[in-house]
Design an enzyme around this catalytic site. Structure first.
Site, PDB file in Angstrom:
ATOM      1  N   GLN A 100       0.831  -1.203   0.000  1.00 29.32           N
ATOM      2  CA  GLN A 100       0.000   0.000   0.000  1.00 29.32           C
ATOM      3  C   GLN A 100       0.868   1.256   0.000  1.00 29.32           C
ATOM      4  OE1 GLN A 100      -2.321   1.616   3.232  1.00 29.32           O
ATOM      5  NE2 GLN A 100      -4.178   1.467   2.015  1.00 29.32           N
ATOM      6  N   TYR A 119      -5.743  10.831   4.592  1.00 34.03           N
ATOM      7  CA  TYR A 119      -4.339  11.104   4.248  1.00 34.03           C
ATOM      8  C   TYR A 119      -4.268  11.943   2.954  1.00 34.03           C
ATOM      9  CZ  TYR A 119      -3.663   8.031   8.144  1.00 34.03           C
ATOM     10  OH  TYR A 119      -3.711   7.499   9.406  1.00 34.03           O
ATOM     11  N   ARG A 173      -7.800   2.448  -2.782  1.00 36.51           N
ATOM     12  CA  ARG A 173      -8.645   2.396  -1.581  1.00 36.51           C
ATOM     13  C   ARG A 173      -9.210   3.780  -1.273  1.00 36.51           C
ATOM     14  NH1 ARG A 173      -7.840   0.839   4.788  1.00 36.51           N
ATOM     15  NH2 ARG A 173      -9.285  -0.884   4.717  1.00 36.51           N
ATOM     16  N   GLY A 195      -9.692  -6.570   8.992  1.00 30.05           N
ATOM     17  CA  GLY A 195      -8.592  -5.941   9.705  1.00 30.05           C
ATOM     18  C   GLY A 195      -8.346  -6.598  11.049  1.00 30.05           C
TER      19      GLY A 195
HETATM   20  C1  8OZ Z   1      -4.563   3.626  12.283  1.00 30.08           C
HETATM   21  C2  8OZ Z   1      -3.419   4.140  12.862  1.00 30.08           C
HETATM   22  C3  8OZ Z   1      -2.437   4.642  12.056  1.00 30.08           C
HETATM   23  C4  8OZ Z   1      -2.579   4.642  10.688  1.00 30.08           C
HETATM   24  C5  8OZ Z   1      -5.186   4.233   7.965  1.00 30.08           C
HETATM   25  C6  8OZ Z   1      -2.804   4.046   7.842  1.00 30.08           C
HETATM   26  O1  8OZ Z   1      -6.190   4.504   8.619  1.00 30.08           O
HETATM   27  C7  8OZ Z   1      -3.862   4.137   8.625  1.00 30.08           C
HETATM   28  C8  8OZ Z   1      -3.727   4.143  10.099  1.00 30.08           C
HETATM   29  C9  8OZ Z   1      -4.724   3.629  10.913  1.00 30.08           C
HETATM   30  O2  8OZ Z   1      -5.254   4.066   6.744  1.00 30.08           O
END
Ligand code: 8OZ
Length: 355
Positions: free
Chosen positions: A93, A174, A221, A304
């Site tokens: 990813q 993000y 995603r 998950g």
């Molecule tokens: C939980 C803690 C830190 C990162 C995501 C990469 O939610 C994460 C993530 C999730 O996609």
């Protein structure tokens, strides 16, 4: 029906979701412990790796792995070899956190970057404990080509590391999601405003990744309604209908959707719009996963927490046995405890030998 994802035959429709576990070594390098953890879970039809930063600027938390140095490529080779020896398949990813970072984590006085200079509410975990988020720096338009180049190089590195494909992380608040949703994107240039403009970064990243990988080896995603990381969109259905329609031009292997099936969003509409496989994620249990596959509302289900606690999840789903309880306090704790020590039904060593 045999499970085929893009161009890749899989042994089942059960996917290990991408899961941040914060257990890379110094230099954000994967190591033997990570290889063991992923190999234990190789009976998944597909493993999607934990989110992996494409550049040091793309890192948000301590000890998350990267895919931008030679040492990281070598570390990931340990993982992909171990998974392949057990007959599994694994995608990497590709991740850039954007504003979900902190100068303490980025180092050298760097400030996180984002589409717009909007500070997320709340705090973020750093090496020095919880810290309030800072106001990010809006990316200048002339910085975007280098950002896309970082994604392309990371995709190339993922290939060198032996992955079977890559997933573009455009979810969970993000960087790419910060461009997609209008709560975080207030730009007035070609990357902001209309949905078409907000989706430009995702399209350009996808095109860069497709210069390295075949379409059947690439997934995306998204999480249209997930508020995690203080993100929102004023009209999620209209926004994501357009985004998914635009992704159709690439004939990707799959669309991976973090669903919140209680919020009134019509996920089946996305499934109908999309021309590839639909991978659903978000609190699925055995019964709901079987129902979704049987009624055709999803092609693959990504698990998950269940995969964290049950390395042999496919076997447990097949046999309808009990699950190990997840130890949530150890999810991001570092170290082997709560990571590679969850038991399989027949004991990990025996199970691995039988794979
Ligand atoms: C939980 C803690 C830190 C990162 C995501 C990469 O939610 C994460 C993530 C999730 O996609």
């Amino acid at each position: 029906m045999p499970a085929v994802l893009g161009s890749i035959p899989l042994r089942n429709r059960i996917v290990m979701a991408p899961l941040t576990r914060s257990r890379a070594e110094a230099g954000n390098v994967p190591h033997e412990l990570n290889a063991r953890y992923y190999a234990q879970r190789a009976s998944a039809g597909l493993i999607i790796s934990e989110a992996t930063q494409i550049s040091s600027q793309g890192q948000g938390y301590p000890k998350t792995p990267g895919i931008h140095s030679d040492a990281q490529i070598a570390g990931w080779q340990l993982v992909t070899n171990a998974v392949h020896e057990c007959g599994g398949k694994i995608f990497l990813q590709l991740w850039h956190v954007g504003r979900i970072s902190h100068p303490v984590t980025l180092g050298k006085g760097e400030v996180p970057v984002a589409p717009s200079a909007i500070k997320p509410a709340g705090e973020i975990y750093t090496d020095q404990g919880m810290r309030p988020f800072v106001t990010p720096r809006a990316l200048a338009i002339d910085e975007i080509p280098a950002l896309i180049e970082d994604f392309r190089i990371a995709a190339t590195n993922a290939k060198a590391a032996g992955f079977d494909g890559v997933e573009i992380h455009a979810a969970n608040g993000y960087l790419i999601d910060q461009f997609l949703r209008d709560g975080t994107n207030k730009r007035e240039d070609a990357y902001g405003g209309s949905v078409d403009n907000r989706a430009r970064l995702l399209r350009e990243v996808t095109e860069a990744v497709l210069s390295v990988w075949e379409p059947g080896q690439v997934g995306v995603r998204i999480s249209p309604t997930n508020p995690f990381n203080d993100i929102a969109d004023s009209s999620p259905q209209a926004t994501f209908d357009v985004i998914v329609e635009q992704l159709n031009r690439y004939s990707l292997a799959y669309l991976h959707v973090v669903e919140d099936r209680t919020d009134g969003f019509d996920y089946q509409q996305l499934r109908q719009i999309f021309n590839g496989a639909y991978m659903a994620n978000g609190g699925y249990q055995r019964d709901s996963a079987i129902a979704a596959i049987e009624e055709g509302s999803a092609d693959f289900i990504a698990f998950g927490k269940l995969f964290i606690a049950n390395p042999d999840l496919p076997q447990r789903l097949r046999l309808n046995t009990e699950f190990n309880p997840p130890r949530e306090e150890l999810f991001y704790a570092g170290g082997a405890e709560g990571y590679d020590d969850y038991p399989s039904l027949r004991g990990t060593a025996e199970r691995e030998a039988s794979l």
